[in-house]
Design a protein around this motif. Structure first.
Motif, PDB file in Angstrom:
ATOM      1  N   CYS A  37      28.701  -2.099  39.813  1.00 44.32           N
ATOM      2  CA  CYS A  37      29.153  -2.180  41.246  1.00 44.32           C
ATOM      3  C   CYS A  37      28.762  -3.832  41.562  1.00 44.32           C
ATOM      4  O   CYS A  37      29.569  -4.198  42.353  1.00 44.32           O
ATOM      5  CB  CYS A  37      28.543  -1.240  42.075  1.00 44.32           C
ATOM      6  SG  CYS A  37      28.951   0.389  41.911  1.00 44.32           S
ATOM      7  N   MET A  40      31.551  -5.782  39.818  1.00 45.29           N
ATOM      8  CA  MET A  40      32.946  -5.589  40.550  1.00 45.29           C
ATOM      9  C   MET A  40      33.158  -6.391  41.767  1.00 45.29           C
ATOM     10  O   MET A  40      33.996  -6.836  42.040  1.00 45.29           O
ATOM     11  CB  MET A  40      33.180  -4.002  40.517  1.00 45.29           C
ATOM     12  CG  MET A  40      33.533  -3.451  39.137  1.00 45.29           C
ATOM     13  SD  MET A  40      34.123  -1.908  39.035  1.00 45.29           S
ATOM     14  CE  MET A  40      32.962  -0.991  39.804  1.00 45.29           C
ATOM     15  N   SER A  41      31.906  -6.324  42.560  1.00 42.94           N
ATOM     16  CA  SER A  41      32.189  -6.823  44.018  1.00 42.94           C
ATOM     17  C   SER A  41      31.926  -8.350  43.825  1.00 42.94           C
ATOM     18  O   SER A  41      32.326  -8.968  44.598  1.00 42.94           O
ATOM     19  CB  SER A  41      30.891  -6.313  44.727  1.00 42.94           C
ATOM     20  OG  SER A  41      30.934  -5.168  44.909  1.00 42.94           O
ATOM     21  N   ALA A  43      33.560 -10.004  41.868  1.00 42.91           N
ATOM     22  CA  ALA A  43      34.698 -10.634  41.366  1.00 42.91           C
ATOM     23  C   ALA A  43      35.654 -11.189  42.358  1.00 42.91           C
ATOM     24  O   ALA A  43      36.461 -12.062  42.319  1.00 42.91           O
ATOM     25  CB  ALA A  43      35.559  -9.415  40.653  1.00 42.91           C
ATOM     26  N   ALA A  67      38.013 -13.907  37.399  1.00 38.86           N
ATOM     27  CA  ALA A  67      37.830 -12.463  38.323  1.00 38.86           C
ATOM     28  C   ALA A  67      38.152 -11.654  37.572  1.00 38.86           C
ATOM     29  O   ALA A  67      37.584 -10.408  37.665  1.00 38.86           O
ATOM     30  CB  ALA A  67      38.957 -12.761  39.211  1.00 38.86           C
ATOM     31  N   TYR A  71      35.563  -8.468  37.081  1.00 38.93           N
ATOM     32  CA  TYR A  71      35.805  -7.015  37.401  1.00 38.93           C
ATOM     33  C   TYR A  71      35.855  -6.129  36.176  1.00 38.93           C
ATOM     34  O   TYR A  71      35.306  -4.983  36.411  1.00 38.93           O
ATOM     35  CB  TYR A  71      37.165  -7.095  37.994  1.00 38.93           C
ATOM     36  CG  TYR A  71      37.386  -5.779  38.718  1.00 38.93           C
ATOM     37  CD1 TYR A  71      36.890  -5.572  39.927  1.00 38.93           C
ATOM     38  CD2 TYR A  71      38.081  -4.758  38.249  1.00 38.93           C
ATOM     39  CE1 TYR A  71      37.033  -4.462  40.684  1.00 38.93           C
ATOM     40  CE2 TYR A  71      38.335  -3.446  38.770  1.00 38.93           C
ATOM     41  CZ  TYR A  71      37.846  -3.195  40.037  1.00 38.93           C
ATOM     42  OH  TYR A  71      37.980  -2.151  40.504  1.00 38.93           O
ATOM     43  N   PHE A  75      33.547  -2.863  35.526  1.00 38.44           N
ATOM     44  CA  PHE A  75      34.094  -1.615  35.356  1.00 38.44           C
ATOM     45  C   PHE A  75      33.439  -0.864  34.352  1.00 38.44           C
ATOM     46  O   PHE A  75      33.085   0.277  34.316  1.00 38.44           O
ATOM     47  CB  PHE A  75      35.638  -1.390  35.682  1.00 38.44           C
ATOM     48  CG  PHE A  75      36.285  -0.334  35.419  1.00 38.44           C
ATOM     49  CD1 PHE A  75      36.414   0.500  36.469  1.00 38.44           C
ATOM     50  CD2 PHE A  75      36.922   0.290  34.292  1.00 38.44           C
ATOM     51  CE1 PHE A  75      36.995   1.876  36.269  1.00 38.44           C
ATOM     52  CE2 PHE A  75      37.373   1.306  34.011  1.00 38.44           C
ATOM     53  CZ  PHE A  75      37.467   2.206  35.280  1.00 38.44           C
TER      54      PHE A  75
END
Length: 129
Positions: A37, A40-41, A43, A67, A71, A75
């Protein structure tokens, strides 16, 4: 906000790791999900780069291509933990007479390795072409 919440969840899991609920959910899985998480954040950071913050076109190209990498890797970390945990639950419901079901951190590492290889191959082909 998401990064702070993921870090707070991770700290909570570490502090409460002796509690029955946290032991049952396995802190390794919580760590994988929190780390995914956070990635992903994060990114969003390279996506916020523009000509006023980065001086060269090469730097903008690197920010643009980083990016999807950040991400996708985030994931993979999150999905590998959830996939392994779901598969362990599936095995329990498929054969409920079994006392112990393997679904620990080593299984997560195997799933993570397979998913990382596939994702890195796709991202490398996308980046290099």
């Amino acid at each position: 906000v998401v990064i702070v919440l993921a870090l707070a969840g991770l700290v909570w899991a570490i502090v409460m790791r002796k509690e029955r609920v946290v032991r049952a959910s396995q802190p390794t899985f919580i760590a994988f999900i929190s780390f995914g998480c956070i990635l992903m954040s994060a990114a969003i950071i390279p996506l916020s780069m523009e000509e006023t913050t980065v001086q060269s076109d090469r730097g903008l190209d690197i920010a643009c291509m980083s990016a999807p990498w950040v991400y996708a890797l985030g994931f993979v970390f999150t999905f590998a933990a959830l996939l392994t945990k779901t598969y362990a639950a599936y095995k329990v419901f498929r054969k409920p007479d079994v006392d112990s079901v393997a679904g620990g951190p080593f299984d997560t590492f195997k799933t993570l390795a397979v998913l990382l290889v596939v994702n890195v191959a796709i991202l490398l082909s996308w980046t290099l072409v």
